[in-house]
Write a protein that holds these residues in place. Structure first.
Motif, PDB file in Angstrom:
ATOM      1  N   UNK A 225      39.439 -12.459 -32.204  1.00 20.50           N
ATOM      2  CA  UNK A 225      38.299 -11.261 -31.340  1.00 20.50           C
ATOM      3  C   UNK A 225      36.891 -11.071 -32.651  1.00 20.50           C
ATOM      4  N   UNK A 226      36.586 -10.479 -32.248  1.00 22.26           N
ATOM      5  CA  UNK A 226      35.379 -10.280 -33.064  1.00 22.26           C
ATOM      6  C   UNK A 226      34.733  -8.774 -32.256  1.00 22.26           C
ATOM      7  N   UNK A 227      34.808  -8.124 -32.751  1.00 19.82           N
ATOM      8  CA  UNK A 227      33.818  -6.578 -32.195  1.00 19.82           C
ATOM      9  C   UNK A 227      32.104  -6.588 -32.415  1.00 19.82           C
ATOM     10  N   UNK A 228      31.579  -6.155 -31.961  1.00 19.59           N
ATOM     11  CA  UNK A 228      30.163  -6.038 -32.344  1.00 19.59           C
ATOM     12  C   UNK A 228      29.801  -4.504 -31.937  1.00 19.59           C
ATOM     13  N   UNK A 229      28.823  -3.752 -32.871  1.00 21.02           N
ATOM     14  CA  UNK A 229      28.200  -2.878 -32.810  1.00 21.02           C
ATOM     15  C   UNK A 229      27.613  -2.458 -31.254  1.00 21.02           C
ATOM     16  N   UNK A 230      27.769  -1.728 -30.763  1.00 14.68           N
ATOM     17  CA  UNK A 230      26.446  -0.943 -29.329  1.00 14.68           C
ATOM     18  C   UNK A 230      25.526  -1.177 -29.761  1.00 14.68           C
ATOM     19  N   UNK A 231      24.897  -0.582 -27.983  1.00 13.63           N
ATOM     20  CA  UNK A 231      23.410   0.020 -28.703  1.00 13.63           C
ATOM     21  C   UNK A 231      23.422   1.352 -28.350  1.00 13.63           C
ATOM     22  N   UNK A 232      22.646   2.044 -28.611  1.00 11.29           N
ATOM     23  CA  UNK A 232      23.133   3.289 -28.145  1.00 11.29           C
ATOM     24  C   UNK A 232      22.187   4.460 -28.115  1.00 11.29           C
ATOM     25  N   UNK A 233      21.493   5.727 -27.070  1.00 14.35           N
ATOM     26  CA  UNK A 233      20.633   6.045 -27.311  1.00 14.35           C
ATOM     27  C   UNK A 233      20.080   7.117 -28.612  1.00 14.35           C
ATOM     28  N   UNK A 234      19.302   7.792 -28.780  1.00 17.30           N
ATOM     29  CA  UNK A 234      18.608   8.664 -29.379  1.00 17.30           C
ATOM     30  C   UNK A 234      19.745   9.946 -29.417  1.00 17.30           C
ATOM     31  N   UNK A 235      20.781   9.993 -28.555  1.00 14.70           N
ATOM     32  CA  UNK A 235      22.209  11.032 -28.312  1.00 14.70           C
ATOM     33  C   UNK A 235      22.688  10.023 -29.114  1.00 14.70           C
ATOM     34  N   UNK A 236      23.414   9.112 -29.343  1.00 16.57           N
ATOM     35  CA  UNK A 236      24.516   8.919 -30.151  1.00 16.57           C
ATOM     36  C   UNK A 236      25.362   7.961 -29.176  1.00 16.57           C
ATOM     37  N   UNK A 237      25.417   8.481 -28.207  1.00 15.96           N
ATOM     38  CA  UNK A 237      25.751   8.069 -27.000  1.00 15.96           C
ATOM     39  C   UNK A 237      25.695   6.647 -26.149  1.00 15.96           C
ATOM     40  N   UNK A 294      26.290  -2.950 -39.372  1.00 14.88           N
ATOM     41  CA  UNK A 294      27.460  -2.670 -39.304  1.00 14.88           C
ATOM     42  C   UNK A 294      27.518  -1.360 -38.181  1.00 14.88           C
ATOM     43  N   UNK A 295      26.736  -0.717 -38.101  1.00 14.26           N
ATOM     44  CA  UNK A 295      26.028   0.477 -36.886  1.00 14.26           C
ATOM     45  C   UNK A 295      25.519  -0.152 -35.749  1.00 14.26           C
ATOM     46  N   UNK A 296      25.636   0.894 -35.397  1.00 10.72           N
ATOM     47  CA  UNK A 296      25.135   1.287 -33.233  1.00 10.72           C
ATOM     48  C   UNK A 296      23.626   0.476 -33.813  1.00 10.72           C
ATOM     49  N   UNK A 297      23.033  -0.343 -33.264  1.00  9.92           N
ATOM     50  CA  UNK A 297      21.606  -0.124 -33.391  1.00  9.92           C
ATOM     51  C   UNK A 297      21.246   0.972 -31.841  1.00  9.92           C
ATOM     52  N   UNK A 298      20.180   2.179 -32.781  1.00  8.64           N
ATOM     53  CA  UNK A 298      19.732   3.471 -31.875  1.00  8.64           C
ATOM     54  C   UNK A 298      18.467   2.863 -31.311  1.00  8.64           C
ATOM     55  N   UNK A 299      18.120   2.784 -29.812  1.00  9.54           N
ATOM     56  CA  UNK A 299      16.965   2.687 -29.432  1.00  9.54           C
ATOM     57  C   UNK A 299      16.287   3.345 -29.058  1.00  9.54           C
ATOM     58  N   UNK A 300      15.403   4.179 -29.091  1.00  9.94           N
ATOM     59  CA  UNK A 300      14.529   4.953 -28.597  1.00  9.94           C
ATOM     60  C   UNK A 300      13.031   4.593 -28.250  1.00  9.94           C
ATOM     61  N   UNK A 301      12.806   6.223 -27.897  1.00  5.95           N
ATOM     62  CA  UNK A 301      10.829   4.888 -27.010  1.00  5.95           C
ATOM     63  C   UNK A 301      10.554   4.953 -27.762  1.00  5.95           C
ATOM     64  N   UNK A 302      10.550   5.657 -29.125  1.00 12.46           N
ATOM     65  CA  UNK A 302       8.962   4.557 -30.063  1.00 12.46           C
ATOM     66  C   UNK A 302       9.606   2.902 -30.206  1.00 12.46           C
ATOM     67  N   UNK A 303      11.078   2.649 -30.507  1.00 16.83           N
ATOM     68  CA  UNK A 303      11.663   1.415 -30.881  1.00 16.83           C
ATOM     69  C   UNK A 303      11.497   0.868 -29.664  1.00 16.83           C
ATOM     70  N   UNK A 304      11.090   1.322 -28.373  1.00 13.49           N
ATOM     71  CA  UNK A 304      11.058  -0.423 -26.877  1.00 13.49           C
ATOM     72  C   UNK A 304       9.611   0.674 -27.172  1.00 13.49           C
ATOM     73  N   UNK A 305       9.074   1.410 -26.787  1.00 16.75           N
ATOM     74  CA  UNK A 305       6.691   1.352 -27.279  1.00 16.75           C
ATOM     75  C   UNK A 305       6.323  -0.225 -28.244  1.00 16.75           C
ATOM     76  N   UNK A 306       7.702  -0.397 -29.522  1.00 18.79           N
ATOM     77  CA  UNK A 306       7.069  -1.144 -30.444  1.00 18.79           C
ATOM     78  C   UNK A 306       6.789  -2.550 -29.381  1.00 18.79           C
ATOM     79  N   UNK A 307       8.076  -2.905 -28.047  1.00 23.90           N
ATOM     80  CA  UNK A 307       7.408  -4.175 -27.195  1.00 23.90           C
ATOM     81  C   UNK A 307       6.470  -3.547 -26.268  1.00 23.90           C
ATOM     82  N   UNK A 308       5.933  -2.528 -26.281  1.00 21.60           N
ATOM     83  CA  UNK A 308       4.829  -2.782 -24.945  1.00 21.60           C
ATOM     84  C   UNK A 308       5.710  -1.756 -23.813  1.00 21.60           C
ATOM     85  N   UNK A 309       7.375  -1.354 -24.303  1.00 22.62           N
ATOM     86  CA  UNK A 309       7.836  -0.568 -22.809  1.00 22.62           C
ATOM     87  C   UNK A 309       7.930   0.777 -22.943  1.00 22.62           C
ATOM     88  N   UNK A 310       7.461   1.093 -21.387  1.00 22.68           N
ATOM     89  CA  UNK A 310       7.714   2.390 -21.733  1.00 22.68           C
ATOM     90  C   UNK A 310       8.792   2.625 -20.772  1.00 22.68           C
TER      91      UNK A 310
END
Ligand code: GLU
Ligand code: ZN
Length: 313
Positions: A225-237, A294-310
């Motif tokens: 088994x290999x468990x990888x960290x999740x993608x979370x929102x700016x609220x940590x969920x 090892x930490x989750x990847x936090x996806x904020x609107x800023x991170x998404x804006x970096x690839x042009x996503x609204x």
């Protein structure tokens, strides 16, 4: 020969979080000459959406991720799960449970952390498997008598020790008449399909010691088994609808190329230094486990804006 799998649940559209786990799994497999099985975990009938089954292949292909075997659908394999349940009944490892509880209601889907409930108090634990015959007319589930299998070695997290007796207790392996629970179906499938490496999100960690108990009870070979960290929102969920629309289809609709999404994910895994477009295939020479945070990847609107996503909510 190693075998791994992509095991999506078509209960909704695949979003950025699913994409990251798929990408890691695919790269880990393709850099090891592993066979990749696509398995559709569609036993949770009221929650499965037919359009999600169709869009799944579209999403994977768009990301540039292919597979060698499948798609195999769990709903076509009911007899296999029934055989396994019968074995557990013969061994008195399971008992019929007439409680109506939320862990039973959700048992056909993988219990992501927020679905982990309190320890089952054992109201029905003094029943024997044969008592099911006298429960005519009453709906019941089957629970497995939990124990502690001890620590296991996770390919990403190292040694992990979670005791099923302390997390949920006796767990559901069969939900109702024709509905096996996720825990049983996944073990029967991974074993029969010869899966050697299970790679999935770390919110499924508490399921792993339960599955190890089932491998042992059914005398089946255990995968790694290999468990990888999740993608979370700016609220940590865990990334979900509340964070706005991060479905892969939303990226397509905004005209964002798959390579941009893959580039963002690759950057989040430490394989490239800047957020720039790259294809999954080009990542084959850059993939490594060691750089994945090892930490989750936090996806904020800023991170998404970096690839042009609204981000629209
Ligand atoms: N189908 C599960 C999910 O999408 C994953 C199960 C697994 O990888 O074991 O949550
Ligand atoms: Zn009960």
């Amino acid at each position: 020969m190693t075998v791994t799998r992509l095991a999506p649940s078509p209960t909704g559209a695949q979003h950025l979080g699913n994409a990251r786990t798929f990408l890691i799994t695919w790269l880990a497999a393709r850099t090891q000459n592993s066979t990749i099985i696509l398995r559709i975990e569609d036993i949770d009938s009221p929650r499965v959406k037919p359009e999600s089954v169709t869009s799944l292949a579209v999403d994977l292909e768009w990301l540039g991720l292919d597979w060698d075997v499948g798609p195999i659908r769990q709903t076509e394999r009911l007899a296999r799960y029934q055989d396994a349940l019968a074995q557990l009944q013969q061994q008195e490892r399971v008992y019929p449970c007439t409680c109506s509880r939320s862990d039973i209601a959700h048992a056909a889907s993988a219990p992501h952390w927020e679905h982990e409930g309190p320890v089952y108090p054992g109201n029905c634990a003094n029943r024997r498997a044969s008592d099911a015959a006298s429960l005519t007319g009453r709906p019941f589930a089957w629970r497995f008598r939990a124990s502690d299998p001890g620590p296991f070695c996770d390919g990403f997290m190292g040694q992990v020790h979670l005791n099923p007796c302390e997390i949920g207790g006796d767990f559901v392996v069969w939900k109702s008449a024709d509905t096996p629970a996720y825990q049983l179906a996944v073990v029967v499938d991974d074993a029969e399909m010869g899966v050697t490496h299970v790679i999935r999100g770390d919110d499924l960690l508490p399921s792993t010691p339960r599955q190890i108990l089932l491998y042992q009870a059914l005398v089946l070979p255990q995968p790694q088994f290999a468990h990888v960290p999740l993608v979370i929102g700016a609220d940590g969920r865990r990334l979900a609808k509340r964070h706005g629309d991060t479905r892969l289809s939303a990226f397509r609709e905004q005209g964002i190329a798959a390579e941009r999404v893959v580039g963002l994910l690759a950057w989040s895994c430490g394989w490239i230094d800047r957020i720039e477009p790259i294809s999954a295939r080009d990542l084959l020479r850059l993939f490594q486990w060691a750089t994945i945070p090892k930490q989750p990847f936090v996806v904020s609107p800023d991170v998404l804006a970096a690839i042009g996503f609204r981000l629209n909510s």
